[in-house]
Design a protein around this motif. Structure first.
Motif, PDB file in Angstrom:
ATOM      1  N   PHE A  50       0.750  -1.284  -0.113  1.00 34.86           N
ATOM      2  CA  PHE A  50      -0.271   0.059   0.083  1.00 34.86           C
ATOM      3  C   PHE A  50       0.989   1.314  -0.004  1.00 34.86           C
ATOM      4  CE2 PHE A  50      -3.504  -2.805   1.214  1.00 34.86           C
ATOM      5  CZ  PHE A  50      -4.541  -2.426   0.310  1.00 34.86           C
ATOM      6  N   ILE A  51       2.047   1.082   0.735  1.00 36.69           N
ATOM      7  CA  ILE A  51       2.872   2.517   0.646  1.00 36.69           C
ATOM      8  C   ILE A  51       3.312   2.747  -0.585  1.00 36.69           C
ATOM      9  CG2 ILE A  51       5.314   3.225   1.249  1.00 36.69           C
ATOM     10  CD1 ILE A  51       4.758   1.690   4.040  1.00 36.69           C
ATOM     11  N   GLY A  52       3.842   1.798  -1.666  1.00 35.17           N
ATOM     12  CA  GLY A  52       4.210   1.937  -2.907  1.00 35.17           C
ATOM     13  C   GLY A  52       2.856   2.433  -3.806  1.00 35.17           C
ATOM     14  N   PHE A  53       1.920   1.859  -3.624  1.00 32.61           N
ATOM     15  CA  PHE A  53       0.597   2.087  -4.325  1.00 32.61           C
ATOM     16  C   PHE A  53       0.123   3.647  -4.095  1.00 32.61           C
ATOM     17  CE2 PHE A  53      -4.101   1.532  -5.668  1.00 32.61           C
ATOM     18  CZ  PHE A  53      -3.617   1.177  -6.847  1.00 32.61           C
ATOM     19  N   VAL A  54      -0.131   3.858  -2.899  1.00 33.38           N
ATOM     20  CA  VAL A  54      -0.391   5.488  -2.521  1.00 33.38           C
ATOM     21  C   VAL A  54       0.722   6.267  -2.944  1.00 33.38           C
ATOM     22  CG1 VAL A  54      -1.024   6.755  -0.719  1.00 33.38           C
ATOM     23  CG2 VAL A  54      -1.815   4.417  -0.771  1.00 33.38           C
ATOM     24  N   SER A  55       1.779   5.960  -2.911  1.00 36.79           N
ATOM     25  CA  SER A  55       3.039   7.075  -3.320  1.00 36.79           C
ATOM     26  C   SER A  55       2.699   7.281  -4.991  1.00 36.79           C
ATOM     27  CB  SER A  55       4.355   6.248  -3.043  1.00 36.79           C
ATOM     28  OG  SER A  55       4.428   6.105  -1.559  1.00 36.79           O
ATOM     29  N   GLY A  56       2.589   6.080  -5.685  1.00 38.34           N
ATOM     30  CA  GLY A  56       2.343   6.276  -6.898  1.00 38.34           C
ATOM     31  C   GLY A  56       1.291   7.099  -7.568  1.00 38.34           C
ATOM     32  N   TRP A  57       0.100   7.064  -6.636  1.00 40.04           N
ATOM     33  CA  TRP A  57      -1.128   7.761  -7.119  1.00 40.04           C
ATOM     34  C   TRP A  57      -0.933   9.202  -6.671  1.00 40.04           C
ATOM     35  CZ3 TRP A  57      -4.108   6.870 -10.790  1.00 40.04           C
ATOM     36  CH2 TRP A  57      -4.693   5.550 -11.167  1.00 40.04           C
ATOM     37  N   CYS A  58      -0.224   9.348  -5.290  1.00 43.11           N
ATOM     38  CA  CYS A  58       0.058  10.730  -5.037  1.00 43.11           C
ATOM     39  C   CYS A  58       1.017  11.497  -6.177  1.00 43.11           C
ATOM     40  CB  CYS A  58       0.758  10.829  -3.820  1.00 43.11           C
ATOM     41  SG  CYS A  58      -0.204  10.406  -2.443  1.00 43.11           S
ATOM     42  N   ALA A  59       2.133  10.771  -6.641  1.00 44.12           N
ATOM     43  CA  ALA A  59       2.746  11.306  -7.548  1.00 44.12           C
ATOM     44  C   ALA A  59       2.013  11.528  -8.798  1.00 44.12           C
ATOM     45  CB  ALA A  59       3.900  10.645  -7.910  1.00 44.12           C
ATOM     46  N   HIS A  60       0.961  10.881  -9.257  1.00 39.65           N
ATOM     47  CA  HIS A  60       0.214  10.903 -10.434  1.00 39.65           C
ATOM     48  C   HIS A  60      -0.532  12.102 -10.400  1.00 39.65           C
ATOM     49  CE1 HIS A  60      -2.417   9.671 -13.553  1.00 39.65           C
ATOM     50  NE2 HIS A  60      -3.539  10.056 -12.865  1.00 39.65           N
ATOM     51  N   PHE A  61      -1.045  12.488  -9.248  1.00 40.50           N
ATOM     52  CA  PHE A  61      -1.697  13.704  -9.077  1.00 40.50           C
ATOM     53  C   PHE A  61      -1.102  14.891  -8.832  1.00 40.50           C
ATOM     54  CE2 PHE A  61      -5.233  10.484  -8.215  1.00 40.50           C
ATOM     55  CZ  PHE A  61      -5.889  11.073  -9.054  1.00 40.50           C
ATOM     56  N   GLY A  62       0.287  14.814  -9.062  1.00 40.21           N
ATOM     57  CA  GLY A  62       1.238  15.946  -9.007  1.00 40.21           C
ATOM     58  C   GLY A  62       1.614  16.573  -7.356  1.00 40.21           C
ATOM     59  N   LEU A  63       1.689  15.636  -6.624  1.00 38.83           N
ATOM     60  CA  LEU A  63       2.071  15.892  -5.509  1.00 38.83           C
ATOM     61  C   LEU A  63       3.674  15.600  -5.190  1.00 38.83           C
ATOM     62  CD1 LEU A  63      -0.826  14.574  -2.886  1.00 38.83           C
ATOM     63  CD2 LEU A  63      -0.235  17.026  -3.795  1.00 38.83           C
ATOM     64  N   PHE A  64       4.200  14.978  -6.109  1.00 41.10           N
ATOM     65  CA  PHE A  64       5.654  15.291  -5.987  1.00 41.10           C
ATOM     66  C   PHE A  64       6.516  15.905  -6.942  1.00 41.10           C
ATOM     67  CE2 PHE A  64       6.603  11.271  -3.526  1.00 41.10           C
ATOM     68  CZ  PHE A  64       7.982  11.184  -3.323  1.00 41.10           C
ATOM     69  N   ARG A  65       5.833  17.141  -7.426  1.00 39.57           N
ATOM     70  CA  ARG A  65       6.403  18.379  -7.810  1.00 39.57           C
ATOM     71  C   ARG A  65       7.048  19.389  -6.840  1.00 39.57           C
ATOM     72  NH1 ARG A  65       1.761  18.000 -12.291  1.00 39.57           N
ATOM     73  NH2 ARG A  65       2.863  16.588 -13.859  1.00 39.57           N
ATOM     74  N   THR A  66       6.513  19.226  -5.671  1.00 40.90           N
ATOM     75  CA  THR A  66       7.096  20.330  -4.664  1.00 40.90           C
ATOM     76  C   THR A  66       7.413  19.725  -3.558  1.00 40.90           C
ATOM     77  OG1 THR A  66       4.913  20.796  -4.161  1.00 40.90           O
ATOM     78  CG2 THR A  66       5.643  22.132  -6.002  1.00 40.90           C
ATOM     79  N   TRP A  67       8.209  20.338  -2.590  1.00 43.70           N
ATOM     80  CA  TRP A  67       8.489  19.732  -1.297  1.00 43.70           C
ATOM     81  C   TRP A  67       7.148  19.618  -0.493  1.00 43.70           C
ATOM     82  CZ3 TRP A  67       7.427  22.008   3.204  1.00 43.70           C
ATOM     83  CH2 TRP A  67       7.164  23.542   2.968  1.00 43.70           C
ATOM     84  N   TRP A  68       6.218  20.487  -0.558  1.00 45.41           N
ATOM     85  CA  TRP A  68       5.098  20.731   0.581  1.00 45.41           C
ATOM     86  C   TRP A  68       4.267  19.597  -0.235  1.00 45.41           C
ATOM     87  CZ3 TRP A  68       0.665  21.495  -2.502  1.00 45.41           C
ATOM     88  CH2 TRP A  68       0.879  22.305  -3.509  1.00 45.41           C
ATOM     89  N   GLY A  69       4.253  19.061  -1.491  1.00 51.13           N
ATOM     90  CA  GLY A  69       3.359  18.099  -1.769  1.00 51.13           C
ATOM     91  C   GLY A  69       3.822  16.705  -1.478  1.00 51.13           C
ATOM     92  N   VAL A  70       4.901  16.691  -1.478  1.00 57.63           N
ATOM     93  CA  VAL A  70       5.777  15.488  -0.956  1.00 57.63           C
ATOM     94  C   VAL A  70       5.322  15.391   0.478  1.00 57.63           C
ATOM     95  CG1 VAL A  70       7.996  14.425  -0.424  1.00 57.63           C
ATOM     96  CG2 VAL A  70       7.679  15.650  -2.615  1.00 57.63           C
ATOM     97  N   VAL A  71       5.611  16.317   1.376  1.00 63.27           N
ATOM     98  CA  VAL A  71       4.999  16.156   2.802  1.00 63.27           C
ATOM     99  C   VAL A  71       3.614  15.734   2.939  1.00 63.27           C
ATOM    100  CG1 VAL A  71       4.402  17.559   4.833  1.00 63.27           C
ATOM    101  CG2 VAL A  71       6.543  17.846   3.353  1.00 63.27           C
ATOM    102  N   ILE A  72       2.682  16.318   2.067  1.00 59.71           N
ATOM    103  CA  ILE A  72       1.376  15.685   2.060  1.00 59.71           C
ATOM    104  C   ILE A  72       1.534  14.293   1.582  1.00 59.71           C
ATOM    105  CG2 ILE A  72      -0.869  15.733   0.738  1.00 59.71           C
ATOM    106  CD1 ILE A  72      -0.455  18.972   0.546  1.00 59.71           C
ATOM    107  N   THR A  73       2.093  13.901   0.629  1.00 61.46           N
ATOM    108  CA  THR A  73       2.066  12.547   0.096  1.00 61.46           C
ATOM    109  C   THR A  73       2.606  11.522   1.492  1.00 61.46           C
ATOM    110  OG1 THR A  73       2.840  12.991  -2.010  1.00 61.46           O
ATOM    111  CG2 THR A  73       3.340  10.978  -1.271  1.00 61.46           C
ATOM    112  N   GLY A  74       3.471  12.012   2.016  1.00 62.78           N
ATOM    113  CA  GLY A  74       4.193  11.576   3.366  1.00 62.78           C
ATOM    114  C   GLY A  74       3.028  11.136   4.457  1.00 62.78           C
TER     115      GLY A  74
END
Length: 201
Positions: A87-111
């Motif tokens: 689930f960690i891998g799956f959720v991380s991938g979908w968060c990135a799909h929705f653009g949350l890995f483009r900024t540091w604060w999006g990465v915090v939300i992903t985490g």
């Protein structure tokens, strides 16, 4: 058909090369944390990395294989946690799909989102397989909460909600730091590179 195409898109040659490297990162860092009895895990950096630049299905496979290989070759206690890693891998991938890995604060939300998922999925495993006390250093928190009169499920869930956000936000930021250290040309060789490219790039 769309599901099959989505799964296929995650896997190219670069994905197949990265997955073993990511598994090694997970197992080595995870084993060090276990040996030091630290109250965090940090065993999903490779999983989040793969999820972000290769996709959710590749991330899920990386997490699953990490815990299975870790459990079979080094520490049997790692094996039962493979659903959490999936689930960690799956959720991380979908968060990135929705653009949350483009900024540091999006990465915090992903985490944080990964942490909530991991806390929910891991609680039944900790309670029913280990009686709430696992090899992790976070079990000290569970033991303390049990001493204060909390029931087992409540104590484990509370521990998870305390530890997981710190661990998974740190994990996501470390994966993000690795991605930022890669050249654009190299990143573009991965199937979901567009998910981590800054908008201005």
């Amino acid at each position: 058909m769309k599901l099959i195409d989505s799964i296929k898109k995650d896997f190219n040659t670069m994905t197949l090369v990265l997955i073993p490297v990511a598994i090694a990162i997970n197992v080595v860092i995870g084993q060090i944390v276990v040996l030091l009895r630290l109250p965090v895990y940090l065993d999903s950096i490779g999983t989040v990395l793969v999820g972000a630049i290769c996709g959710p299905w590749a991330g899920a496979l990386t997490g699953t294989l990490s815990n299975i290989i870790w459990g079979l070759l080094i520490d049997p206690n790692a094996f039962p946690w493979f659903p959490v890693a999936l689930f960690i891998g799956f959720v991380s991938g979908w968060c990135a799909h929705f653009g949350l890995f483009r900024t540091w604060w999006g990465v915090v939300i992903t985490g944080f989102l990964v942490a909530i998922t991991a806390a929910i999925v891991s609680t039944p495993i900790a309670v029913y397989l280990y009686g709430g006390i696992t090899a992790s250093g976070s079990s000290f928190i569970t033991a303390f909460l049990l001493q204060t009169g909390r029931d087992l499920v409540s104590a484990v869930l509370s521990t998870n909600f305390l530890v997981e956000p710190v661990d998974k936000i740190a994990t996501a930021l470390l994966a993000y730091a690795i991605i930022r250290g890669l050249s654009r040309r190299y990143l573009m060789r991965f199937p979901r590179a567009e998910n981590v490219m800054p908008k201005q790039a």
